[in-house]
Design a protein around this motif. Structure first.
Motif, PDB file in Angstrom:
ATOM      1  N   ASP A   1     -17.053  -1.855  -9.519  1.00 20.02           N
ATOM      2  CA  ASP A   1     -16.489  -2.363  -8.262  1.00 20.02           C
ATOM      3  C   ASP A   1     -17.076  -1.643  -7.056  1.00 20.02           C
ATOM      4  OD1 ASP A   1     -14.903  -4.073  -9.725  1.00 20.02           O
ATOM      5  OD2 ASP A   1     -13.110  -2.802  -9.614  1.00 20.02           O
ATOM      6  N   TYR A   2     -17.769  -0.546  -7.314  1.00 22.97           N
ATOM      7  CA  TYR A   2     -18.362   0.240  -6.229  1.00 22.97           C
ATOM      8  C   TYR A   2     -19.886   0.173  -6.246  1.00 22.97           C
ATOM      9  CZ  TYR A   2     -13.647   1.966  -5.595  1.00 22.97           C
ATOM     10  OH  TYR A   2     -12.291   2.039  -5.364  1.00 22.97           O
TER      11      TYR A   2
ATOM     12  N   ALA B   1     -14.002   9.409  -4.709  1.00 24.78           N
ATOM     13  CA  ALA B   1     -13.421   9.594  -3.375  1.00 24.78           C
ATOM     14  C   ALA B   1     -12.189   8.717  -3.189  1.00 24.78           C
ATOM     15  CB  ALA B   1     -14.465   9.291  -2.308  1.00 24.78           C
ATOM     16  N   ALA B   2     -12.229   7.502  -3.707  1.00 28.13           N
ATOM     17  CA  ALA B   2     -11.072   6.611  -3.598  1.00 28.13           C
ATOM     18  C   ALA B   2      -9.930   7.072  -4.496  1.00 28.13           C
ATOM     19  CB  ALA B   2     -11.485   5.180  -3.949  1.00 28.13           C
ATOM     20  N   ALA B   3     -10.267   7.505  -5.703  1.00 29.03           N
ATOM     21  CA  ALA B   3      -9.235   7.879  -6.676  1.00 29.03           C
ATOM     22  C   ALA B   3      -8.507   9.150  -6.296  1.00 29.03           C
ATOM     23  CB  ALA B   3      -9.866   8.030  -8.059  1.00 29.03           C
ATOM     24  N   THR B   4      -9.183  10.074  -5.644  1.00 29.93           N
ATOM     25  CA  THR B   4      -8.565  11.366  -5.348  1.00 29.93           C
ATOM     26  C   THR B   4      -7.457  11.264  -4.302  1.00 29.93           C
ATOM     27  OG1 THR B   4      -9.039  13.695  -4.861  1.00 29.93           O
ATOM     28  CG2 THR B   4     -10.152  12.082  -3.505  1.00 29.93           C
ATOM     29  N   VAL B   5      -7.462  10.184  -3.495  1.00 34.72           N
ATOM     30  CA  VAL B   5      -6.492  10.038  -2.413  1.00 34.72           C
ATOM     31  C   VAL B   5      -5.072   9.982  -2.957  1.00 34.72           C
ATOM     32  CG1 VAL B   5      -5.706   8.546  -0.541  1.00 34.72           C
ATOM     33  CG2 VAL B   5      -8.161   8.901  -0.917  1.00 34.72           C
TER      34      VAL B   5
ATOM     35  N   PHE C   1     -10.050   2.808 -11.080  1.00 35.18           N
ATOM     36  CA  PHE C   1     -11.133   2.570 -10.134  1.00 35.18           C
ATOM     37  C   PHE C   1     -12.411   2.396 -10.949  1.00 35.18           C
ATOM     38  CE2 PHE C   1      -7.761   4.806  -8.065  1.00 35.18           C
ATOM     39  CZ  PHE C   1      -7.709   4.316  -6.767  1.00 35.18           C
TER      40      PHE C   1
ATOM     41  N   VAL D   1       0.840  -1.197   0.000  1.00 37.12           N
ATOM     42  CA  VAL D   1       0.000   0.000   0.000  1.00 37.12           C
ATOM     43  C   VAL D   1       0.871   1.241   0.000  1.00 37.12           C
ATOM     44  CG1 VAL D   1      -1.629   1.341   1.371  1.00 37.12           C
ATOM     45  CG2 VAL D   1      -1.978  -1.108   1.080  1.00 37.12           C
TER      46      VAL D   1
ATOM     47  N   VAL E   1     -11.138   7.015 -12.860  1.00 33.96           N
ATOM     48  CA  VAL E   1     -12.456   6.445 -12.563  1.00 33.96           C
ATOM     49  C   VAL E   1     -13.018   5.944 -13.887  1.00 33.96           C
ATOM     50  CG1 VAL E   1     -14.792   6.948 -11.777  1.00 33.96           C
ATOM     51  CG2 VAL E   1     -12.827   7.868 -10.534  1.00 33.96           C
TER      52      VAL E   1
ATOM     53  N   LYS F   1     -18.232   7.250  -4.831  1.00 32.41           N
ATOM     54  CA  LYS F   1     -17.281   6.459  -4.053  1.00 32.41           C
ATOM     55  C   LYS F   1     -15.979   6.247  -4.827  1.00 32.41           C
ATOM     56  CE  LYS F   1     -20.558   3.830  -1.193  1.00 32.41           C
ATOM     57  NZ  LYS F   1     -21.115   2.480  -0.914  1.00 32.41           N
ATOM     58  N   ALA F   2     -16.094   5.970  -6.110  1.00 32.62           N
ATOM     59  CA  ALA F   2     -14.894   5.758  -6.925  1.00 32.62           C
ATOM     60  C   ALA F   2     -14.050   7.029  -6.994  1.00 32.62           C
ATOM     61  CB  ALA F   2     -15.289   5.298  -8.325  1.00 32.62           C
TER      62      ALA F   2
END
Length: 460
Positions: A63-64, A83-87, A59, A22, A92, A80-81
């Protein structure tokens, strides 16, 4: 006992490997890289930093929880995708198929990628674009329905792919007319801006304003890429680049024949390249703006360093319109190697600069080179300093500010039929200055070829 210790040791090793993986993944994608885009122009054009998403993770919205035909699940899955991708930065992915959805709010370091055969179909229900967001209406800032795709203060943000975004405009179409209640709302918004009422207090969502949202708006964003996508239908302006910089729009295909459907509106935006695009819309193909009256004066951000090249206009009012909202100023515009379809029935001008005694701002250093068209309803070049539309009777002149217009250059421009080559209506108190037409040819003119009023230094 030994067996339990061995299992524990193995489990811990997997955990550490997972953590390390990770960490490596986050490290790898901790920031989006950029590719430098250098553009030649007759003025000093800054290098544009285009975001590069080639090395970041994908992403996939399925999957979401995305499911074809379910706008509620799809809207949540896309959120949600994102939010995950921006980290750490990511793509997306919208797979092939038709995906009904509600509003989409992009974030930094995210590329919304539409796979070939993918269609994002946006709901016609205005309630799906609430709560209201910080946006604009015809050059005036306010809180209104969210654009269908919206990014606010995002960096490294993109929409790419061979897929399509499509608006169901069945409800928005009912809002196309401008009844008295709507006109009173835009009058109220204008007066709020004039009185410097804070934007947070300018809520235009009610039962009568009926202010349609833009399809796509990048608001105060940096390092923006829009590439290859098809855009079909729009409630209002199609692609709005607002107070943003370092932008590449490349290879998009626009079809939008609703009301006020400009193809692309750079407004108070800088360092912009628009290339290899196809425009087929009910209003102007490219409309360059910089805020209306007090808004442009307050924000003091010109539209600047914009290059348009190798574009094709199938239908629309102008190839390029400048204004009428231009109170923040417009400068360094270069349009080259563009063509208008022979059967374009709406085309009014190749270049139309429009302002009025209330706008202020300025226009300077505008270049058109190597442009071809067939029939034009008005003429090749139009400059009018007295264009007010509905505002002429809606509100009085509160502050009189004229617009200096100077440095307009056309070279190697050809058309077959039009009323005139150039028609320039300058203001007596501030004439239009420094217009040069070189190798600008019109085969058949139905009126006097060059018509001028209050113009200084016109070179033919």
């Amino acid at each position: 006992m030994k067996r339990n210790i061995a299992l524990l040791t193995f489990a811990l090793s997997l955990l550490f490997m997972s953590i390390e993986g990770v960490a490596q993944h986050v490290q790898k994608n901790a920031s989006i890289t950029h590719k430098s885009v250098r553009v030649e122009a007759p003025f000093k054009m800054p290098t544009i930093n285009k975001p590069d998403f080639a090395q970041v993770a994908d992403f996939v919205i399925t999957d979401y929880g995305a499911e074809p035909g379910d706008k509620e699940k799809n809207a949540v899955a896309i959120e949600k995708a994102i939010a995950a991708a921006t980290v750490a930065g990511g793509n997306v992915i919208v797979p092939a198929g038709e995906w009904h959805t509600k509003k989409i709010h992009l974030k930094s370091n995210v590329n919304l990628h539409l796979s070939e055969g993918a269609v994002l179909l946006f709901s016609p229900d205005p309630q799906d674009y609430l709560p209201a967001v910080f946006t604009t209406w015809e050059g005036l800032e306010c809180y209104n329905y969210s654009p269908l795709i919206y990014a606010f203060e995002a960096k490294n943000v993109a929409i790419t792919g061979k897929g399509e975004v499509r608006a169901d405009i069945s409800q928005w179409r009912k809002w196309f007319p401008r009844p008295s209640a709507h006109m009173e709302s835009i009058k109220r918004l204008y007066n709020w801006a004039q009185d410097r009422v804070p934007v947070e207090e300018r809520n235009m969502v009610n039962d009568t304003s009926n202010m349609r949202p833009q399809f796509i708006q990048f608001n105060r964003c940096e390092n923006v890429l829009v590439e290859d996508i098809k855009i079909r239908n729009s409630p209002f302006w199609t692609l709005h680049l607002y107070l943003s910089k370092d932008i590449v729009v490349r290879g998009i295909d626009v079809y939008a024949h609703g009301h006020n459907n400009d193809g692309i509106d750079p407004e108070m935006s800088q360092n912009v390249l628009i290339e290899n695009c196809t425009f087929d819309q009910g209003d102007d193909a490219i409309a360059i703006k910089s805020g209306r009256n007090p808004e442009g004066w307050r924000l003091k951000t010109p539209s600047k360093n914009i290059v348009v090249r190798n574009c094709f206009v199938k239908d629309g009012h102008q190839l390029v319109a400048i204004g009428s909202e231009l109170s923040g100023g417009i400068e360094n515009i270069y349009v080259e190697n563009c063509k208008v379809a022979d059967d374009n029935e709406k085309l009014m001008h190749l270049l139309f600069i429009k302002t009025n005694e209330r706008m202020g701002g300025y226009v300077k250093n505008v270049y058109l080179k190597n442009i071809e068209a067939n029939a034009i309803r008005e003429g090749i070049l139009g400059i009018d300093t007295d264009v007010l539309y509905q505002w002429r009777t809606l509100v009085p002149t509160v502050v009189r500010k004229l617009t200096p217009v100077e440095g307009i250059y056309l070279e190697d421009v050809q058309a077959k039929e039009a009323k005139f080559v150039a028609k320039i209506n300058g203001n007596a108190d501030l004439p239009v200055k420094n217009i040069r037409l070189k190798n600008v040819t019109l085969t058949d003119a139905s009126e006097e070829r060059v018509q001028t009023k209050n113009v200084e230094k016109l070179v033919l």
